[in-house]
Design a protein around this motif. Structure first.
Motif, PDB file in Angstrom:
ATOM      1  N   ASN A  58      -5.932   1.465 -14.467  1.00 26.88           N
ATOM      2  CA  ASN A  58      -6.383   2.520 -13.632  1.00 26.88           C
ATOM      3  C   ASN A  58      -7.549   3.124 -14.107  1.00 26.88           C
ATOM      4  OD1 ASN A  58      -3.898   2.108 -12.028  1.00 26.88           O
ATOM      5  ND2 ASN A  58      -2.921   3.564 -12.657  1.00 26.88           N
ATOM      6  N   PRO A  86      -1.223   3.398  -6.117  1.00 20.39           N
ATOM      7  CA  PRO A  86      -1.128   4.448  -5.441  1.00 20.39           C
ATOM      8  C   PRO A  86       0.229   5.008  -4.985  1.00 20.39           C
ATOM      9  CG  PRO A  86      -2.757   2.921  -4.663  1.00 20.39           C
ATOM     10  CD  PRO A  86      -2.064   2.146  -5.484  1.00 20.39           C
ATOM     11  N   TYR A  89       1.627   6.222  -9.310  1.00 19.78           N
ATOM     12  CA  TYR A  89       0.937   7.242  -9.915  1.00 19.78           C
ATOM     13  C   TYR A  89       0.799   8.494  -8.939  1.00 19.78           C
ATOM     14  CZ  TYR A  89       0.385   3.932 -13.684  1.00 19.78           C
ATOM     15  OH  TYR A  89       0.622   3.010 -14.578  1.00 19.78           O
ATOM     16  N   ARG A  90       1.234   9.692  -9.216  1.00 18.06           N
ATOM     17  CA  ARG A  90       0.910  10.776  -8.497  1.00 18.06           C
ATOM     18  C   ARG A  90      -0.533  11.200  -8.472  1.00 18.06           C
ATOM     19  NH1 ARG A  90       6.151  13.604 -10.632  1.00 18.06           N
ATOM     20  NH2 ARG A  90       5.446  12.770 -12.552  1.00 18.06           N
ATOM     21  N   LEU A  92      -3.728   9.489  -9.743  1.00 19.62           N
ATOM     22  CA  LEU A  92      -4.316   8.244  -9.830  1.00 19.62           C
ATOM     23  C   LEU A  92      -5.689   8.487 -10.103  1.00 19.62           C
ATOM     24  CD1 LEU A  92      -3.846   5.322  -9.884  1.00 19.62           C
ATOM     25  CD2 LEU A  92      -4.263   5.435  -7.485  1.00 19.62           C
ATOM     26  N   TYR A  94      -8.301   8.125  -7.836  1.00 20.47           N
ATOM     27  CA  TYR A  94      -9.194   7.409  -6.953  1.00 20.47           C
ATOM     28  C   TYR A  94      -8.198   6.945  -5.677  1.00 20.47           C
ATOM     29  CZ  TYR A  94      -7.050   3.279  -9.023  1.00 20.47           C
ATOM     30  OH  TYR A  94      -6.110   2.260  -9.584  1.00 20.47           O
ATOM     31  N   ALA A  95      -8.667   6.682  -4.473  1.00 18.77           N
ATOM     32  CA  ALA A  95      -7.840   6.049  -3.436  1.00 18.77           C
ATOM     33  C   ALA A  95      -8.559   4.519  -3.010  1.00 18.77           C
ATOM     34  CB  ALA A  95      -8.215   6.889  -2.206  1.00 18.77           C
ATOM     35  N   PRO A  96      -7.878   3.739  -3.450  1.00 22.70           N
ATOM     36  CA  PRO A  96      -8.699   2.207  -3.312  1.00 22.70           C
ATOM     37  C   PRO A  96      -9.601   2.022  -2.226  1.00 22.70           C
ATOM     38  CG  PRO A  96      -6.439   2.024  -4.254  1.00 22.70           C
ATOM     39  CD  PRO A  96      -6.699   3.688  -3.717  1.00 22.70           C
ATOM     40  N   THR A 293       0.092  -3.132   0.161  1.00 21.54           N
ATOM     41  CA  THR A 293       0.287  -1.534  -0.204  1.00 21.54           C
ATOM     42  C   THR A 293       1.525  -1.229   0.658  1.00 21.54           C
ATOM     43  OG1 THR A 293      -1.897  -0.900  -0.550  1.00 21.54           O
ATOM     44  CG2 THR A 293      -0.554   0.680   0.120  1.00 21.54           C
TER      45      THR A 293
END
Length: 308
Positions: A58, A86, A89-90, A92, A94-96, A293
């Motif tokens: 991450n 995602p 981890y609360r 993270l 970043y949003a992929p 996902t």
């Protein structure tokens, strides 16, 4: 008076940093370095592998997500930081698919369902039957909560209503040791670890978790062939860049990396590590991220797993 246009240097005009969010010697590091050389030749600029390990990939992934979208910072990673992180981890950072733009899927590799020979089963169906007959009495090993090996078995457990206990270990060698000692009876493993033990008869391979048989493991049937249609939990390597990277740069990277993947040298090296070369469009990689996902996120949510 109109200001004169400022000429921009053609891309690339300086070295490219290929960020690998895992340590030197890891599978993504090895494959990234394999791709870096033909990419350097094609682009005429150094392609420098920059290992940024930590937090399951991450940290390095977040660094690329926040980098300037100019084509000089490129991410080479596995599916974990893009698909399961995602949900695990609360915080993270970043949003992929918001902060990163897919370039190409590089290669895929299945997990292998292996069992202690003492189970005396030769098919996935027989394994499922034996687990049901011994409900709560058998164990499976993995390399930790949220790992591909863990989620693959939990997906199978949920699908077939199985009761088999999870025992996490620091790494696959410890899982193998535990299986040989009879402390765990089964597990999903990466082929590079599983196959040497399979070839010596110390463990037995029942299935691979890809939808089609692996070219590197042609004699091992898929889960789908054995009555579990659509069952797929694979490992993969991919290239992404920061979102808003100009489309011509994304397209050029895609073209050159896909070309490198198609070379015999790269394909032979990938096959030696039980990876199947792919080379995809950005849209195909994006669709895979979305699909996995959803599937694996549902498993993580059901298990109420968090790693922070």
């Amino acid at each position: 008076m109109v200001a004169p246009a400022i000429a921009q240097d053609p891309w690339p005009s300086k070295p490219i940093r290929l960020v690998v969010p895992f340590p030197p010697g890891s599978s993504p590091d090895v494959i990234a370095r394999l791709i870096a050389e033909p990419l350097r030749e094609a682009l005429g600029q150094p392609v420098v592998v920059d290992n940024r390990p930590g937090a399951g990939g991450n940290i390095g992934t977040a660094a690329v997500a926040k980098a300037e979208p100019d084509g000089y910072t490129v991410l080479f990673t596995i599916n974990g930081p893009l698909v399961t992180a995602p949900a695990l981890y609360r915080k993270l950072g970043y949003a992929p698919l918001k902060d990163l733009a897919p370039v190409t899927l590089v290669a895929t590799s299945p997990n292998v369902l292996v069992v202690n020979p003492a189970m005396n089963v030769t098919t996935t169906g027989a394994f499922i039957d034996q687990v049901k007959q011994s409900a709560g009495k058998l164990n499976y090993g993995s390399v930790g909560a949220g790992s591909s090996a863990h989620l693959a078995m939990e997906l199978l457990k949920n699908r077939e209503n199985l009761d088999i206990q999870h025992v996490p270990y620091p790494g696959f060698p410890q899982v193998i040791t535990a299986m040989l000692g009879g402390f765990v009876q089964a597990g999903f493993m990466v082929p590079a670890i599983a196959m040497p033990q399979v070839k010596t008869g110390q463990v037995k391979a029942l299935a691979v978790t890809s939808l089609q048989r692996s070219p590197s493991l042609p004699d091992i049937p898929t889960m789908a062939e054995q009555g579990l249609p659509g069952f797929e939990v694979i490992s993969w390597q991919a290239v992404l860049v920061p979102s808003s990277t100009p489309q011509p740069i994304v397209d050029r990277l895609n073209t050159e990396i896909v070309k490198a993947i198609g070379s015999k040298t790269v394909q032979d090296r990938l096959a030696s590590q039980y990876f199947t070369p792919v080379g995809s469009t950005p849209a195909e990689l994006s669709a895979r991220i979305v699909s996995e996902t959803k599937t694996l996120g549902a498993v993580i949510e059901r298990l109420k797993l968090t790693l922070d």
